[in-house]
Design an enzyme around this catalytic site. Sequence first.
Site, PDB file in Angstrom:
ATOM      1  N   CYS A  97     -11.085   3.117   0.369  1.00  0.00           N
ATOM      2  CA  CYS A  97      -9.656   3.346   0.602  1.00  0.00           C
ATOM      3  C   CYS A  97      -9.292   2.546   1.837  1.00  0.00           C
ATOM      4  CB  CYS A  97      -9.396   4.838   0.824  1.00  0.00           C
ATOM      5  SG  CYS A  97      -7.714   5.225   1.383  1.00  0.00           S
ATOM      6  N   ASP A 115       0.890  -1.168   0.000  1.00  0.00           N
ATOM      7  CA  ASP A 115       0.000   0.000   0.000  1.00  0.00           C
ATOM      8  C   ASP A 115       0.921   1.210   0.000  1.00  0.00           C
ATOM      9  OD1 ASP A 115      -2.319   1.664   0.299  1.00  0.00           O
ATOM     10  OD2 ASP A 115      -1.996   1.757   2.454  1.00  0.00           O
ATOM     11  N   SER A 116       0.325   2.399  -0.118  1.00  0.00           N
ATOM     12  CA  SER A 116       1.132   3.611  -0.035  1.00  0.00           C
ATOM     13  C   SER A 116       1.628   3.836   1.391  1.00  0.00           C
ATOM     14  CB  SER A 116       0.290   4.805  -0.478  1.00  0.00           C
ATOM     15  OG  SER A 116      -0.829   4.942   0.386  1.00  0.00           O
ATOM     16  N   CYS A 153      -4.573  -1.564  -1.791  1.00  0.00           N
ATOM     17  CA  CYS A 153      -4.752  -0.139  -2.043  1.00  0.00           C
ATOM     18  C   CYS A 153      -5.740   0.005  -3.200  1.00  0.00           C
ATOM     19  CB  CYS A 153      -3.394   0.447  -2.418  1.00  0.00           C
ATOM     20  SG  CYS A 153      -3.451   2.168  -2.928  1.00  0.00           S
ATOM     21  N   HIS A 184      -7.156   2.904   4.030  1.00  0.00           N
ATOM     22  CA  HIS A 184      -6.858   3.667   5.248  1.00  0.00           C
ATOM     23  C   HIS A 184      -8.121   3.916   6.093  1.00  0.00           C
ATOM     24  CE1 HIS A 184      -3.032   4.672   3.282  1.00  0.00           C
ATOM     25  NE2 HIS A 184      -2.609   5.168   4.441  1.00  0.00           N
ATOM     26  N   GLU A 204      -1.715   8.794   8.166  1.00  0.00           N
ATOM     27  CA  GLU A 204      -0.264   8.570   8.074  1.00  0.00           C
ATOM     28  C   GLU A 204       0.485   9.366   9.147  1.00  0.00           C
ATOM     29  OE1 GLU A 204       1.703   6.522   6.110  1.00  0.00           O
ATOM     30  OE2 GLU A 204      -0.189   5.583   5.547  1.00  0.00           O
TER      31      GLU A 204
END
Length: 263
Positions: free
Chosen positions: A189, A16-17, A79, A191, A157
């Site tokens: 998403c 994932d990012s 992601c 996240h 993040e």
Amino acid sequence: VFLFLDMRNSPVGIFDSGVGGLSVLYALRELLPNEDIIYVADQAYAPYGKRSKTEIQSRASAMSTWLVEQGCKLIVVACNTATTNAITQLRETFSVPFVGIEPAIKPAALGSTTGVVGVLATEGTLSSELFQTTAQDYAKDIEVITQVGHGLVDLIEAGKATSVEAKVQLQQALAPMLEKPIDHLVLGCTHYPFLQKTLQDILPKNVRIVDCGKAVAKQTHRLLDQHQLLQNGNGHTTYFSTLAPNLSLWQLFDIANVTQIAI
Ligand code: DGL
């Protein structure tokens, strides 16, 4: 000469990012406790959501190349932004099987009684062809209200998933769809499951939050089984990031060791 390479004991790769893919990793761990897993966060390039399709494809390809080099037998693209923009190209480029994640409009549409569902995702996901096509497939039956979750990935993040800032951002993002009678909110998403508590505070009780981490784990199990790649080991997970790891962030997820790699 037929060379049979037994890859059962090879790890599953997941990327994932950033830390968002951990929401998918949790589901994988639960369903596949005997698999070794390599988790890699592309934090040097996060967030992906505002990047161009070309950039997303190039990062997804770099992450996959590295995971293949580590000997991974299957790659989970944890992601939505990378899946909706790059999975076709990844499948064309690499021979390992891929499992992706994209906004779960289908279960939301099938379960909706009001006929209106909301989708919260990144700009990159909502603008992708794959998402547009899926959304259109259901457009005749239901109304799909999409919204970009501006700033949310950055806050998560930064370890601020439960902050007042995150609540304010979420309220703003959800306001337009809450004017409509949505009865499902699709988290598009990986996240966003980490915003679960705040979401529950904001959303009316009848709105169901749809997250498909479990479906991804099931699909991963199915593919490993089908390719006779299921492992029967101790289930060890190792963590990597393309950025010098911010340990206080990772500790929020009970992760103490993250190795920085240059990709
Ligand atoms: N977690 C990712 C997703 O599911 C990417 C978020 C981002 O980097 O913008 O879309």
